[in-house]
Every structure is written in structure tokens, then in C-alpha cells.
Motif scaffolding. Structure first.
Motif, PDB file in Angstrom:
ATOM      1  N   LEU A   2      72.582 -54.267  26.150  1.00 37.07           N
ATOM      2  CA  LEU A   2      71.546 -54.248  26.181  1.00 37.07           C
ATOM      3  C   LEU A   2      70.811 -53.908  24.780  1.00 37.07           C
ATOM      4  O   LEU A   2      71.412 -53.045  24.229  1.00 37.07           O
ATOM      5  N   THR A   3      69.722 -54.457  23.780  1.00 36.51           N
ATOM      6  CA  THR A   3      69.605 -54.062  22.724  1.00 36.51           C
ATOM      7  C   THR A   3      67.882 -53.096  23.314  1.00 36.51           C
ATOM      8  O   THR A   3      67.756 -52.745  24.119  1.00 36.51           O
ATOM      9  N   ALA A   5      65.124 -52.493  22.869  1.00 34.96           N
ATOM     10  CA  ALA A   5      63.787 -53.225  23.490  1.00 34.96           C
ATOM     11  C   ALA A   5      64.223 -53.762  24.786  1.00 34.96           C
ATOM     12  O   ALA A   5      63.199 -53.195  25.305  1.00 34.96           O
ATOM     13  N   GLY A   6      65.123 -54.690  24.891  1.00 35.70           N
ATOM     14  CA  GLY A   6      65.481 -54.656  25.972  1.00 35.70           C
ATOM     15  C   GLY A   6      65.611 -53.222  27.229  1.00 35.70           C
ATOM     16  O   GLY A   6      65.164 -53.329  27.692  1.00 35.70           O
ATOM     17  N   ARG A   7      66.408 -53.022  26.183  1.00 36.55           N
ATOM     18  CA  ARG A   7      66.707 -51.729  27.216  1.00 36.55           C
ATOM     19  C   ARG A   7      65.174 -50.815  27.507  1.00 36.55           C
ATOM     20  O   ARG A   7      64.901 -50.432  28.936  1.00 36.55           O
ATOM     21  N   LEU A   8      64.692 -50.625  26.777  1.00 40.93           N
ATOM     22  CA  LEU A   8      63.383 -49.811  26.676  1.00 40.93           C
ATOM     23  C   LEU A   8      62.421 -50.862  27.543  1.00 40.93           C
ATOM     24  O   LEU A   8      61.409 -50.176  28.982  1.00 40.93           O
ATOM     25  N   VAL A   9      62.341 -51.997  28.271  1.00 45.33           N
ATOM     26  CA  VAL A   9      61.875 -52.830  29.559  1.00 45.33           C
ATOM     27  C   VAL A   9      62.383 -52.596  30.280  1.00 45.33           C
ATOM     28  O   VAL A   9      61.467 -52.372  31.008  1.00 45.33           O
ATOM     29  N   ARG A  10      63.681 -52.138  30.274  1.00 51.75           N
ATOM     30  CA  ARG A  10      63.873 -52.925  31.626  1.00 51.75           C
ATOM     31  C   ARG A  10      63.749 -50.979  32.348  1.00 51.75           C
ATOM     32  O   ARG A  10      63.368 -50.948  33.315  1.00 51.75           O
ATOM     33  N   LEU A  11      63.608 -49.902  31.261  1.00 55.17           N
ATOM     34  CA  LEU A  11      63.264 -48.927  31.661  1.00 55.17           C
ATOM     35  C   LEU A  11      61.564 -48.535  32.345  1.00 55.17           C
ATOM     36  O   LEU A  11      61.644 -47.674  33.025  1.00 55.17           O
ATOM     37  N   THR A  24      62.346 -39.343  25.761  1.00 56.33           N
ATOM     38  CA  THR A  24      63.781 -39.061  25.722  1.00 56.33           C
ATOM     39  C   THR A  24      65.655 -40.033  26.119  1.00 56.33           C
ATOM     40  O   THR A  24      66.193 -39.490  25.431  1.00 56.33           O
ATOM     41  N   GLN A  25      65.016 -40.840  26.970  1.00 56.79           N
ATOM     42  CA  GLN A  25      66.445 -42.129  26.972  1.00 56.79           C
ATOM     43  C   GLN A  25      66.225 -42.965  25.510  1.00 56.79           C
ATOM     44  O   GLN A  25      67.510 -42.673  25.207  1.00 56.79           O
ATOM     45  N   THR A  26      65.347 -43.585  25.811  1.00 60.35           N
ATOM     46  CA  THR A  26      65.672 -44.035  23.865  1.00 60.35           C
ATOM     47  C   THR A  26      65.452 -43.742  22.600  1.00 60.35           C
ATOM     48  O   THR A  26      65.652 -44.582  22.511  1.00 60.35           O
ATOM     49  N   GLY A  27      65.066 -42.810  22.692  1.00 65.52           N
ATOM     50  CA  GLY A  27      64.981 -41.297  20.673  1.00 65.52           C
ATOM     51  C   GLY A  27      63.823 -41.845  20.476  1.00 65.52           C
ATOM     52  O   GLY A  27      63.393 -42.098  19.320  1.00 65.52           O
ATOM     53  N   LEU A  28      62.609 -42.877  21.434  1.00 67.33           N
ATOM     54  CA  LEU A  28      60.575 -43.263  20.694  1.00 67.33           C
ATOM     55  C   LEU A  28      60.681 -42.075  20.868  1.00 67.33           C
ATOM     56  O   LEU A  28      60.575 -40.967  21.616  1.00 67.33           O
ATOM     57  N   THR A  29      59.286 -42.646  20.746  1.00 68.93           N
ATOM     58  CA  THR A  29      58.230 -41.825  20.927  1.00 68.93           C
ATOM     59  C   THR A  29      57.177 -41.730  21.803  1.00 68.93           C
ATOM     60  O   THR A  29      57.483 -42.738  22.588  1.00 68.93           O
ATOM     61  N   ASP A  54      66.219 -62.442  23.098  1.00 67.70           N
ATOM     62  CA  ASP A  54      66.884 -61.345  21.720  1.00 67.70           C
ATOM     63  C   ASP A  54      66.016 -60.034  22.199  1.00 67.70           C
ATOM     64  O   ASP A  54      64.756 -60.625  21.935  1.00 67.70           O
ATOM     65  N   GLU A  55      66.497 -59.507  20.535  1.00 66.52           N
ATOM     66  CA  GLU A  55      65.671 -58.810  20.688  1.00 66.52           C
ATOM     67  C   GLU A  55      64.130 -58.557  20.071  1.00 66.52           C
ATOM     68  O   GLU A  55      62.542 -57.881  20.449  1.00 66.52           O
TER      69      GLU A  55
END
Length: 529
Positions: A2-3, A5-11, A24-29, A54-55
Motif C-alpha cells: 500500500l502507498t 494514501a492507500g494505507r490511510l484510506v484503508r484505516l 500514530t500508525q501513519t505518522g500524519l497529524t 495509484d497514490e
């Protein structure tokens, strides 16, 4: 995989973690996660909407505003632009102008700055790097170290004036073992000497030597599909050692990427430690470079399982190197396609040197070194002469002459002297004295022939020394020379055997009184008779 963005969408779509946990999982705010969750819910997006994207496509779907506001330009054909720039050396300024002329009316065209930026991005995405794999002994890449004076030591003349010099670097392609030396300049003589030293350092000769386009090595650079044309001297060097010449393309540093890397290592690991030192000769500077070079070759390389360059060279590279020739290359200036005259001589540096008579009127190639003139015909050596400094003096090897010419030339003093020139300078003086005293050219010719025969029987050095003794005795004839050689007196000096006043003659030695008595008796006998 997963890219981001794809990981963020799935979560977010799994709806099992809150925004803080996803951040915490993605390192984003946390705010970014909350914004994406809100946009996905507002648009009613589900897993099926993101399948196969894609991303960039995911980001456009979730945050379209960031992309909708961008200006849409008329896209150039950057593939064609790259060809024109790299293969035909057309400037980007001209290519941008042609792009503007072809842009449809009413469409937004790129400015020159945007054109250059987009072209650079195109190259980044469409220029994958090729890493070569080398075989043992396949190649040495050579380069000069660019001048960064803050990292260079200072070289002075004896007078104290700062002296210019060059740092030359070679790297064996497979093992990446380095050779570094300071040389006088980029001229042929110091460069060829560096190559000879480098091959002796590696203990052999590679299949190929990669060089840049400097004047000592390359006469015409490599362009497009046309191969580079080496200088005559460079080709002679390659023929002597038996390696091939591979010239990098103009302004294409990747053609010798290992050499460029070796330059950086040399700057940082060898020259920088010497930057505050001053030297008064190249030999002194190279003596200081050598321990730093050895340390660089012994240093473990992380990219090669901590093996050093020296270890890799012994284990991998050395077996592929060709053996060194018996003789080291002697540098000389080449002059190609000189035509021999009907007198079977070639004009070199205002002097005429002979070739075999059969080559009269034919073209030959000439190599002049500090001490010799070497003449070649179709790659084969046909004559070698000792180089003379006097202008206008013909240099003739009698073996090059037809039989009739040889006999006739020996009846002239110059011809007789030329015949014995290889015997030695005293032999030349001997022949001149013989000629001037007997005034018989045929006898002098016979004397010259006899001296050459004696040199074959004994040695040129002994015959020359015997000639010196004969000249001192004013007996410049070949019979006297042969007597001196037969008795071994050519090495005799009077001081060695002179009888000192302290020495008492033996009782068996007849003194002057004995001979005086005999002479007095003979005088009286003649008077009485």
C-alpha cells in the motif's frame, strides 16, 4: 504494498481506530486524518472507489481542490526534447522557442522557467540509472582531479614560486582499487609516464582504458555513433601495452562514473589531509600521497561486505589483467606519413635519417624520442637511429644502402666515419686520422670495414678503447688496433705499470750501459771496416 494514501484510506474505512490512533500508525497529524475522514464520508466513498488507483489518483479523488486549481499547460513532447538536447546538442532556449511556436492558439503555454523545471522532472522520472557489472581486469577508468584549491597542497619551485601541477587518478573497475599520482601537466609525456606507472602499480594491463577528451589522448572526441579518434601517441601507447581505448562522450560524466567517484575519494581522503602542507618537488608530493593512497585502498567498503579495495583486487581483479610487456613504454613524438626521398632518407627535425633503399619514395611513420629516431612502415619497425643534435647532418646506416652505393660511400670520409659511428667516438677519430695521413680513400674504407669486423669479434667498447690508444701512438692503422686487442693493452694506462724510483731492477734486466756498450762497438767496427 500500500502507498501512504492507500494505507490511510484503508484505516479510515475500517472504522476501527480513532483519528489519534491512525495518526500514530501513519505518522500524519491528527488534523490531517480528521480532514480525510470528513471528505471520505461527505462524498460517500467506499473501498470499491479506490480499487486499482495509484497514490496520485487517490489524492485527487479525496482532495480534488488541490489539483483543480493548477494551471493546465500545453504539454511539450519531452521525449523529442531530450533527443534534441542530448544527441544533437540543441539548447533548451531554442527548444522552448520551437515549443511556443507549435502551441495551439488559446492554449496556455509554459514559460521558459516552467519548461526547464518540467523537463528536469521528466528526466528524473524517465532516466533510470544503469549499474554496470565488470569482469576481472576488464577496465581501468582514468580522470584528472578538478582543482579545489582549498583542498590541494601547495607545490613550489626551488625559488619559492608556486608551481602548477595535476593530480591524476585511475580506478580498477571491478575491485575499485585506486592509483593516484601528481604529474607535471596534462601533456603527453607526463600522462604516458603516469599510465606506465599505473600499470606497474596494478601489476598488469587491463583490456580497456577509459579516458576523458583531453588533447594528449583524444584527437577527435566521440560523438553520437562515431567513435573517438585517439592521438598517434595514445594509439602507440595502447599498441605497446595491448589495451583498448574507450573515450567518454563529451559532457557525459556517467560514461566514467567510477572515475568521477574516484576523484571525490581523492579530494577528501588524500588531498584534504595534505591541504596545509607545502612541497618542493613532485617526488616529495607523491611520497606523501602514497601512504594516504594505501590507507584508502585498505579501508573497508560497506557496500562490499567490508572488504577493502586491496582484498577485492587480489581476490577478483588481478587474474584478469594481461602481463606487462618486457620493456616500459618510451614516450616520443609521432609524425605520420612522411615520404622518404630518392636518397632513401627521411627529413626529421632538419636532419635526414636513412631507411632501407627499397622504401625510397614510400611513406613512413616516425617516432622521435629524447635519444632516438624510430621509423616504421605499416606498423613494422624498419630503422632506428641515434638522434643527432647537429642540424643538416645526414645519418645513414650502411646496411640500408644498395651494395654499389655502400662501396662508393666508403671512399668518402663521411661514409667511412658513418660506418664506425656505432663502434664509438674514438673509432671515428681513428678513421679521420687514417684518412688524413695516408690520403688513400680505398685504404680508409678497408680500415673502417676492419674495425667493424673487430667490434664483432671482441666488443665495440674494447675496439673503441684500442682506437684511442692507436691514435695516441700516432699509429692509426687497423693492424695496430688488432695488436692492441690481442695483447689486451686497450685497458693499459702508463701509471698502472710505471716503475718508480724506489723499485730496483732485477739482475736479469739489461740496463742502459749494456746497450750503450753494444752501440759503441758497432760504431768502431764500421770505422775500421
Amino acid at each position: 504494498m500500500l502507498t501512504p494514501a492507500g494505507r490511510l484510506v484503508r484505516l479510515i474505512l475500517n472504522d476501527r481506530l480513532n483519528n489519534t490512533q491512525i495518526a500514530t500508525q501513519t505518522g500524519l497529524t491528527r488534523g490531517t486524518v480528521a480532514d480525510w475522514r470528513e471528505r471520505i464520508n461527505d462524498n460517500g466513498l467506499v473501498d470499491a472507489d479506490f480499487e486499482g488507483l495509484d497514490e496520485t489518483e487517490i489524492r485527487k479523488l479525496v482532495t480534488p481542490g488541490r489539483y483543480n486549481g493548477k494551471t493546465v499547460f500545453v504539454q511539450p513532447d519531452f521525449t523529442a526534447v531530450r533527443f534534441e538536447k542530448q544527441e544533437r546538442d540543441v539548447t533548451l532556449k531554442l527548444l522552448h522557442q520551437e515549443y511556443l511556436e507549435k502551441a495551439p492558439n488559446g492554449k496556455k503555454a509554459m514559460s521558459y522557467t516552467t519548461f526547464c523545471r518540467e523537463y528536469a522532472a521528466f528526466l528524473q522520472l524517465n532516466s533510470p540509472e544503469l549499474h554496470f557489472t565488470y569482469e576481472p581486469g576488464e577496465m581501468i577508468q582514468f580522470d584528472f582531479v578538478g582543482r579545489k584549491q582549498r583542498k590541494w597542497p601547495t607545490l613550489h619551485h626551488e625559488s619559492g614560486v608556486v608551481r602548477e601541477f595535476e593530480i591524476a587518478v585511475g580506478i580498477s573497475a571491478l575491485s575499485q582499487k585506486l592509483f593516484v599520482n601528481a604529474i607535471e601537466s596534462q601533456a603527453q609525456a607526463p600522462f604516458f609516464a603516469f599510465v606506465a606507472d599505473m600499470f606497474e602499480f596494478y601489476g598488469g594491463v587491463p583490456v580497456l582504458l577509459t579516458v576523458d577528451n583531453f588533447k594528449a589522448a583524444i584527437k577527435e572526441p566521440r560523438r553520437h555513433s562515431a567513435p573517438a579518434v585517439p592521438t598517434a601517441g595514445m594509439q602507440a601507447l595502447a599498441d605497446h601495452y595491448g589495451f583498448g581505448i574507450f573515450a567518454a562522450r563529451v559532457r557525459k560524466p556517467r560514461d566514467k562514473g567510477l572515475g568521477e567517484g574516484a576523484v571525490g575519494i581523492t579530494q577528501n581522503q588524500i588531498l584534504a589531509p595534505l591541504r596545509n602542507r607545502s612541497f618542493f618537488s613532485l617526488a616529495e608530493l607523491n611520497a606523501a600521497i602514497r601512504p594516504l593512497l594505501d590507507a584508502a585502498n585498505e579501508r573497508p567498503m560497506k557496500t562490499h561486505r567490508d572488504e577493502s579495495r586491496n582484498v577485492r583486487f587480489v581476490r577478483l581483479d588481478r587474474q584478469g589483467y594481461q602481463p606487462l610487456p618486457k620493456q616500459r613504454y618510451e614516450h616520443g613524438e609521432w609524425t605520420l606519413k612522411l615520404r622518404a626521398g630518392q636518397d632513401y632518407r627521411v627529413l626529421v627535425d632538419n636532419n635526414r635519417y636513412s631507411v632501407p633503399a627499397r622504401l625510397a619514395g614510400k611513406t613512413v611513420d616516425v617516432k622521435t624520442t629524447l635519444h632516438s629516431v624510430q621509423i616504421f612502415r605499416e606498423g613494422k619497425s624498419v630503422a632506428t637511429h641515434q638522434r643527432v643534435d647537429t642540424v643538416g647532418e645526414p645519418v645513414t646506416n650502411p646496411d640500408h644502402m644498395p651494395a654499389g652505393h655502400r662501396s662508393a660511400s666508403l671512399t668518402r670520409l663521411a661514409g667511412a666515419k658513418a660506418l664506425v659511428r656505432d663502434v664509438g667516438p674514438n673509432a671515428v677519430v681513428f678513421i679521420e686520422q687514417n684518412f688524413r695521413r695516408n690520403k688513400k680513400p680505398n685504404d680508409t674504407a678497408a680500415a673502417a670495414i676492419r674495425l667493424v669486423a673487430l667490434a664483432d669479434m671482441f666488443s665495440a667498447d674494447r675496439v673503441d678503447a684500442a682506437c684511442e690508444k692507436a691514435v695516441l701512438l700516432s699509429a692509426a692503422n687497423p693492424t695496430k688496433v688488432e695488436e692492441i686487442l690481442s695483447s689486451g693493452l686497450e685497458a693499459f694506462t702508463p701509471d698502472d705499470e710505471a716503475i718508480t724510483e724506489e723499485q730496483t731492477p732485477s739482475g736479469n734486466v739489461r740496463g742502459p750501459a749494456y746497450f750503450a756498450e753494444i752501440l759503441d762497438f758497432k760504431r768502431k767496427d764500421r770505422r775500421n771496416g
